[in-house]
Design an enzyme around this catalytic site. Structure first.
Site, PDB file in Angstrom:
ATOM      1  N   HIS A  40      -6.650  -5.976  -2.361  1.00 45.08           N
ATOM      2  CA  HIS A  40      -5.705  -5.054  -2.005  1.00 45.08           C
ATOM      3  C   HIS A  40      -4.930  -5.707  -0.578  1.00 45.08           C
ATOM      4  O   HIS A  40      -3.627  -5.108  -0.414  1.00 45.08           O
ATOM      5  CB  HIS A  40      -6.343  -3.929  -1.338  1.00 45.08           C
ATOM      6  CG  HIS A  40      -5.492  -2.689  -1.374  1.00 45.08           C
ATOM      7  ND1 HIS A  40      -4.417  -1.904  -2.187  1.00 45.08           N
ATOM      8  CD2 HIS A  40      -5.154  -1.711  -0.035  1.00 45.08           C
ATOM      9  CE1 HIS A  40      -3.980  -1.086  -1.857  1.00 45.08           C
ATOM     10  NE2 HIS A  40      -4.218  -0.968  -0.758  1.00 45.08           N
ATOM     11  N   ASP A  63       0.837  -1.216  -0.109  1.00 41.13           N
ATOM     12  CA  ASP A  63      -0.077   0.057   0.051  1.00 41.13           C
ATOM     13  C   ASP A  63       1.109   1.282  -0.008  1.00 41.13           C
ATOM     14  O   ASP A  63       1.880   1.495  -0.599  1.00 41.13           O
ATOM     15  CB  ASP A  63      -0.816   0.107   1.133  1.00 41.13           C
ATOM     16  CG  ASP A  63      -1.890   0.979   1.345  1.00 41.13           C
ATOM     17  OD1 ASP A  63      -2.852   1.069   0.287  1.00 41.13           O
ATOM     18  OD2 ASP A  63      -2.081   1.785   2.104  1.00 41.13           O
ATOM     19  N   TYR A  80     -12.861   8.253  -1.096  1.00 45.54           N
ATOM     20  CA  TYR A  80     -12.228   8.287   0.169  1.00 45.54           C
ATOM     21  C   TYR A  80     -11.010   9.037   0.638  1.00 45.54           C
ATOM     22  O   TYR A  80     -10.862   9.805   1.772  1.00 45.54           O
ATOM     23  CB  TYR A  80     -12.112   6.775   0.572  1.00 45.54           C
ATOM     24  CG  TYR A  80     -11.025   6.130   0.248  1.00 45.54           C
ATOM     25  CD1 TYR A  80      -9.763   6.064   1.140  1.00 45.54           C
ATOM     26  CD2 TYR A  80     -10.675   5.370  -0.950  1.00 45.54           C
ATOM     27  CE1 TYR A  80      -8.588   5.260   0.386  1.00 45.54           C
ATOM     28  CE2 TYR A  80      -9.570   4.895  -1.528  1.00 45.54           C
ATOM     29  CZ  TYR A  80      -8.546   4.904  -0.771  1.00 45.54           C
ATOM     30  OH  TYR A  80      -7.232   4.330  -1.050  1.00 45.54           O
ATOM     31  N   TYR A 108      -2.385  10.297   3.860  1.00 46.21           N
ATOM     32  CA  TYR A 108      -3.517  10.996   3.261  1.00 46.21           C
ATOM     33  C   TYR A 108      -3.206  12.457   3.198  1.00 46.21           C
ATOM     34  O   TYR A 108      -3.693  12.912   2.217  1.00 46.21           O
ATOM     35  CB  TYR A 108      -4.824  10.588   3.577  1.00 46.21           C
ATOM     36  CG  TYR A 108      -5.100   9.112   3.648  1.00 46.21           C
ATOM     37  CD1 TYR A 108      -5.253   8.600   2.390  1.00 46.21           C
ATOM     38  CD2 TYR A 108      -4.692   8.382   4.802  1.00 46.21           C
ATOM     39  CE1 TYR A 108      -5.365   7.201   2.354  1.00 46.21           C
ATOM     40  CE2 TYR A 108      -5.103   6.941   4.735  1.00 46.21           C
ATOM     41  CZ  TYR A 108      -5.179   6.285   3.643  1.00 46.21           C
ATOM     42  OH  TYR A 108      -5.435   5.048   3.353  1.00 46.21           O
TER      43      TYR A 108
END
Length: 311
Positions: free
Chosen positions: A289, A102, A146, A229
């Site tokens: 994922h 990720d 998201y 993020y």
């Protein structure tokens, strides 16, 4: 998992939790994503140690059992890179294979760019090497995407704050295990996309969820929301973005990341190899994922084959 050793080392003013197993001279450094911590690599650590390698899996600052920095909202990818250098120096490790999942792909490739003499090879899962810059795929996606929601200060905090940490992790694991991008409607929050009756993925147990939940209960989500993020537009001053070590990308064909605008073309049409010339790509037809937990035996085999080919 009792064999895995749990050590705490203090570097750069913080105490870091570092899970370790194995005593081999070849070291594999595992870098987790979100909503993960060291525990997401438990299966791989056992396999690497059994094959004669030394496995090291730290929790990033503000994650898992590592200290939360005094100002989590100021954490950067550059901090993670510097933390990894300091951890390896403390452990007396000169060179590693990097295995990342990720968003862990970014610190893995940054480490390979900034410290190439310390890297034998890079394996990433779910995310290829891309130029550090604001993600271009956000622009064509709806406001409820998201990542867009979680970039907005306070939005995710309010959304997550309606639930305990275990429920937040449960919902994210369910969402990220699907093949569709999590996108909330205008009158929804991201957590509302999962019904309380939805079962966990079959490869993720209630015991696993309890472990993750307890660790995020301790750490909270403030640092995790900042990195990755709210840090994707971070500048690194990279003059040469070409990675010059062998690399492997493992992608589940049912990974929702493929649905990011332009991502499938970037990976499948050879553009990913422009930044990583010595890159192999392996696709797992049923993979989502979380391939390292979902298809652990196959992923372990792929990692070991790569390591043995590049020692």
């Amino acid at each position: 998992m009792e064999q895995i050793q749990h050590n705490f080392i203090t570097v750069r003013g913080l105490k870091f939790h570092v899970a370790e197993l194995g005593t081999g001279s070849t070291v594999v450094l595992f870098l987790h994503g979100f909503p993960e911590i060291w525990y997401s690599w438990r299966h791989q650590m056992l396999a690497m140690a059994s094959a004669g390698f030394r496995a090291i899996a730290p929790d990033y600052r503000g994650y898992g059992l590592s200290d939360i920095p005094p100002e989590p909202e100021k954490t950067t990818f550059a901090d993670i890179d510097a933390d990894l250098v300091a951890i390896l120096d403390h452990l007396g490790v000169d060179k590693v294979f990097l295995v990342a999942k990720d968003f862990g792909a970014r610190p893995a490739y940054l480490f390979a760019l900034f410290h190439p003499h310390r890297v034998s090879g890079v394996i990433t899962m779910g995310v290829p090497h891309v130029l550090p810059a604001p993600p271009k795929y956000e622009q064509p996606l709806p406001e409820g995407f998201y990542m867009s929601r979680w970039k907005e200060p306070g939005r995710a905090e309010a959304d997550f704050g309606r639930f305990d940490a275990k429920t937040v992790v449960r919902n994210i694991y369910i969402l990220f295990s699907r093949s569709e991008i999590p996108i909330a409607a205008e009158n929804q929050e991201v957590m509302d996309l999962v019904d309380a009756s939805t079962p966990l993925p079959p490869w993720f147990t209630e015991e696993d969820l309890a472990t993750y939940g307890a660790l995020y209960e301790k750490s909270g989500f403030k640092t995790a929301l900042k990195v990755p993020y709210r840090s994707f537009d971070e500048e690194f001053g990279i003059t040469d973005p070409i990675v010059k070590v062998p690399a492997l990308l493992i992608m589940g064909c049912k990974d929702y990341v493929f649905k990011f605008p332009g991502m499938e073309e970037y990976i499948k049409l050879g553009k990913a190899k422009e930044l990583v010339p010595d890159l192999d790509i392996i696709y797992l037809p049923e993979g989502t994922h979380f391939v390292q937990e979902q298809s652990l035996e196959l992923v372990n085999e792929l990692i070991l084959d790569f390591l043995k080919s590049h020692i």
